[in-house]
Design a protein around this motif. Sequence first.
Motif, PDB file in Angstrom:
ATOM      1  N   VAL A  21      -4.521   8.237 -16.884  1.00 29.10           N
ATOM      2  CA  VAL A  21      -5.914   7.789 -16.289  1.00 29.10           C
ATOM      3  C   VAL A  21      -6.715   6.681 -17.450  1.00 29.10           C
ATOM      4  O   VAL A  21      -7.325   6.554 -17.110  1.00 29.10           O
ATOM      5  CB  VAL A  21      -6.755   9.582 -17.623  1.00 29.10           C
ATOM      6  CG1 VAL A  21      -8.184   9.086 -17.705  1.00 29.10           C
ATOM      7  CG2 VAL A  21      -6.129  10.478 -16.782  1.00 29.10           C
ATOM      8  N   SER A  65     -10.266  13.549 -16.789  1.00 29.80           N
ATOM      9  CA  SER A  65      -9.735  13.168 -15.300  1.00 29.80           C
ATOM     10  C   SER A  65     -10.236  11.952 -15.291  1.00 29.80           C
ATOM     11  O   SER A  65     -10.068  10.410 -14.307  1.00 29.80           O
ATOM     12  CB  SER A  65      -9.955  14.251 -14.724  1.00 29.80           C
ATOM     13  OG  SER A  65     -11.010  14.366 -13.897  1.00 29.80           O
ATOM     14  N   SER A  66     -11.620  11.355 -15.820  1.00 36.03           N
ATOM     15  CA  SER A  66     -11.815  10.015 -15.513  1.00 36.03           C
ATOM     16  C   SER A  66     -11.927   8.784 -16.512  1.00 36.03           C
ATOM     17  O   SER A  66     -11.727   9.371 -17.063  1.00 36.03           O
ATOM     18  CB  SER A  66     -14.019   9.875 -15.801  1.00 36.03           C
ATOM     19  OG  SER A  66     -14.390   9.092 -15.771  1.00 36.03           O
ATOM     20  N   THR A  67     -11.498   7.828 -15.846  1.00 35.31           N
ATOM     21  CA  THR A  67     -11.282   6.694 -16.228  1.00 35.31           C
ATOM     22  C   THR A  67     -12.347   5.914 -17.645  1.00 35.31           C
ATOM     23  O   THR A  67     -12.064   5.479 -18.445  1.00 35.31           O
ATOM     24  CB  THR A  67     -10.751   5.979 -15.019  1.00 35.31           C
ATOM     25  OG1 THR A  67     -12.305   5.038 -14.859  1.00 35.31           O
ATOM     26  CG2 THR A  67      -9.117   6.192 -14.818  1.00 35.31           C
ATOM     27  N   VAL A 226      -7.368  16.961 -11.413  1.00 34.01           N
ATOM     28  CA  VAL A 226      -6.886  15.016 -10.005  1.00 34.01           C
ATOM     29  C   VAL A 226      -8.170  15.633  -9.717  1.00 34.01           C
ATOM     30  O   VAL A 226      -9.541  14.655  -9.379  1.00 34.01           O
ATOM     31  CB  VAL A 226      -5.480  15.480  -9.274  1.00 34.01           C
ATOM     32  CG1 VAL A 226      -6.134  14.224  -8.299  1.00 34.01           C
ATOM     33  CG2 VAL A 226      -4.565  15.772 -10.292  1.00 34.01           C
ATOM     34  N   LYS A 229     -11.834  14.464 -10.727  1.00 34.59           N
ATOM     35  CA  LYS A 229     -12.099  12.980 -11.109  1.00 34.59           C
ATOM     36  C   LYS A 229     -13.230  12.249 -10.426  1.00 34.59           C
ATOM     37  O   LYS A 229     -13.809  11.440 -10.660  1.00 34.59           O
ATOM     38  CB  LYS A 229     -10.735  12.495 -10.568  1.00 34.59           C
ATOM     39  CG  LYS A 229     -11.335  10.746 -10.788  1.00 34.59           C
ATOM     40  CD  LYS A 229      -9.454  10.438 -10.679  1.00 34.59           C
ATOM     41  CE  LYS A 229      -9.636   8.639 -10.952  1.00 34.59           C
ATOM     42  NZ  LYS A 229      -9.456   7.665 -12.398  1.00 34.59           N
ATOM     43  N   SER A 230     -13.286  12.672  -9.149  1.00 29.16           N
ATOM     44  CA  SER A 230     -15.206  12.191  -8.531  1.00 29.16           C
ATOM     45  C   SER A 230     -15.228  13.899  -7.783  1.00 29.16           C
ATOM     46  O   SER A 230     -14.643  14.093  -7.348  1.00 29.16           O
ATOM     47  CB  SER A 230     -14.488  11.469  -7.284  1.00 29.16           C
ATOM     48  OG  SER A 230     -15.269  11.538  -5.985  1.00 29.16           O
ATOM     49  N   LYS A 272      -3.136   9.898  -9.052  1.00 20.83           N
ATOM     50  CA  LYS A 272      -4.606   9.055  -8.021  1.00 20.83           C
ATOM     51  C   LYS A 272      -4.956   8.707  -9.863  1.00 20.83           C
ATOM     52  O   LYS A 272      -6.124   7.952 -10.030  1.00 20.83           O
ATOM     53  CB  LYS A 272      -5.226   9.634  -7.480  1.00 20.83           C
ATOM     54  CG  LYS A 272      -6.704   9.078  -6.630  1.00 20.83           C
ATOM     55  CD  LYS A 272      -7.172   9.787  -5.777  1.00 20.83           C
ATOM     56  CE  LYS A 272      -6.254   9.182  -4.652  1.00 20.83           C
ATOM     57  NZ  LYS A 272      -6.708  10.171  -3.360  1.00 20.83           N
ATOM     58  N   LEU A 273      -4.261   9.876 -10.433  1.00 18.74           N
ATOM     59  CA  LEU A 273      -4.999   9.674 -12.130  1.00 18.74           C
ATOM     60  C   LEU A 273      -5.420   8.020 -12.834  1.00 18.74           C
ATOM     61  O   LEU A 273      -6.322   8.104 -13.743  1.00 18.74           O
ATOM     62  CB  LEU A 273      -4.818  10.621 -13.310  1.00 18.74           C
ATOM     63  CG  LEU A 273      -5.232  12.342 -12.793  1.00 18.74           C
ATOM     64  CD1 LEU A 273      -3.955  12.339 -14.271  1.00 18.74           C
ATOM     65  CD2 LEU A 273      -6.446  12.976 -13.568  1.00 18.74           C
ATOM     66  N   ASP A 277     -12.149   4.868 -11.288  1.00 18.09           N
ATOM     67  CA  ASP A 277     -13.565   5.861 -10.936  1.00 18.09           C
ATOM     68  C   ASP A 277     -14.468   4.389  -9.969  1.00 18.09           C
ATOM     69  O   ASP A 277     -13.998   5.004  -8.835  1.00 18.09           O
ATOM     70  CB  ASP A 277     -13.617   6.113 -11.995  1.00 18.09           C
ATOM     71  CG  ASP A 277     -13.831   6.825 -12.912  1.00 18.09           C
ATOM     72  OD1 ASP A 277     -12.523   7.328 -12.673  1.00 18.09           O
ATOM     73  OD2 ASP A 277     -14.315   7.311 -13.940  1.00 18.09           O
TER      74      ASP A 277
END
Length: 432
Positions: A21, A65-67, A226, A229-230, A272-273, A277
């Motif tokens: 992340v 999980s959000s960058t 995961v 994340k979105s 995908k982490l 974003d």
Amino acid sequence: MTLRIDLKSAILALSDALDLVGVNDCQHGKRVAMIARETALLLGLPEQRLDRLVCACLLHDIGVSSTTVHRRLLREGDWDHRHAHCETGYRLLLPFAHLSQLAPAIRYHHTPWVDLPADLAEVDALDSNLILLADRVDARVLQRGLDNPLFKRAGISEDIAALAGRELSPAVAEAFMAAASREAFWIALVPRHVQQYLRDVPLTEWRLTIDFPQFRHVARLISSIVDAKSHFTAAHSLGVAQLARYLGECVGLAGDVLAKVEVAGLMHDVGKLCVPDEIVEKPALLTALEFSVMERHSFETYQILRHIPGLGELAEWAAFHHEALNGHGYPFHHGADRLSTEARIVAVADVFQALAQERPYRGAQPTEEIPRLLSDFVSKGVLDGELVALACDDLDRSWRAATPLPITRTCAGDDDGEPLAALRCSQSASTQ
């Protein structure tokens, strides 16, 4: 299911996933573990306590999980919303028998020492404060750069000393100052030494073996991180897992293999982490540069899973979901001769679920359109035609499997023999 998993290996793999992340700020959790442990050694904590502290440090950001959130947490120590991920991490870990003991310390790792609840156990209060200390130290290290922490340490110890008495326990601040007085403390913070440090930590109390059904609970935990994340990917991994299990049943896979295929579906996108974003949520086609970043994710999935003893085969099923029968997929360019039935099942389930779900650049595809779109992938030599036909034979059944309600918690008390379709745990705003 006779396969048993070493819990220490699972925790380290989960730590590897969480490190993604940070994108460029890699190994944050591992450095926090190292800084906290070196400080705790000077507090005289016994080995058992040190092991527990290290595990809590490795997983302290499990609610992130959000960058974008990760960047703000490291750059803005007093960010108003910094406690949200602590609560999320607490809720995620509570259902797990072994990991639940880490939950209280993680819940309060951004709470100042003087504001900790009076009824918080002493061990949890100390661990949370050690994590807070290490988190603050590493944030300052990252701001200066990891190329030479020893040279760039100037001012960090003074900043930490100023936090004693409110943010930090005076004893914790004093122990850190003693640890940080050694050059070796700072030199060891570079990536190659951090990796070796964690390998050398015995984690004796965490070298437990858990059976595969228990590991499925961990896989559900990872998939919820995961997918959070979105909102565009809410329940994506769960949908892939359920559809993969259904397709496995259709082709007659044995029960043990079905369970492993389901877990491969849950964990196929863990890599995908590492994707920022802004790329995941871009409402347009990706540029060549952005797509090269996106292409990393299946390789990262493979690297994380293959290091868990016993999961080598499952790692391939999960990580090969963007390979193609014609050999023109990514990241390994494996062809039909290298792609097992299980890997092909996960690939079909991944494409089906993605088509059935809204994406930032398009809406969810109508159910009746999915067979035609999948057939295009078959004609181009990407997906297995027989598996696509099975998915389309009972289109409503496949659709229901691929589009479950989003969940962000796992239920450790669920019947291990039940498929994931039976799960409906409490939902969280992070997936809405």
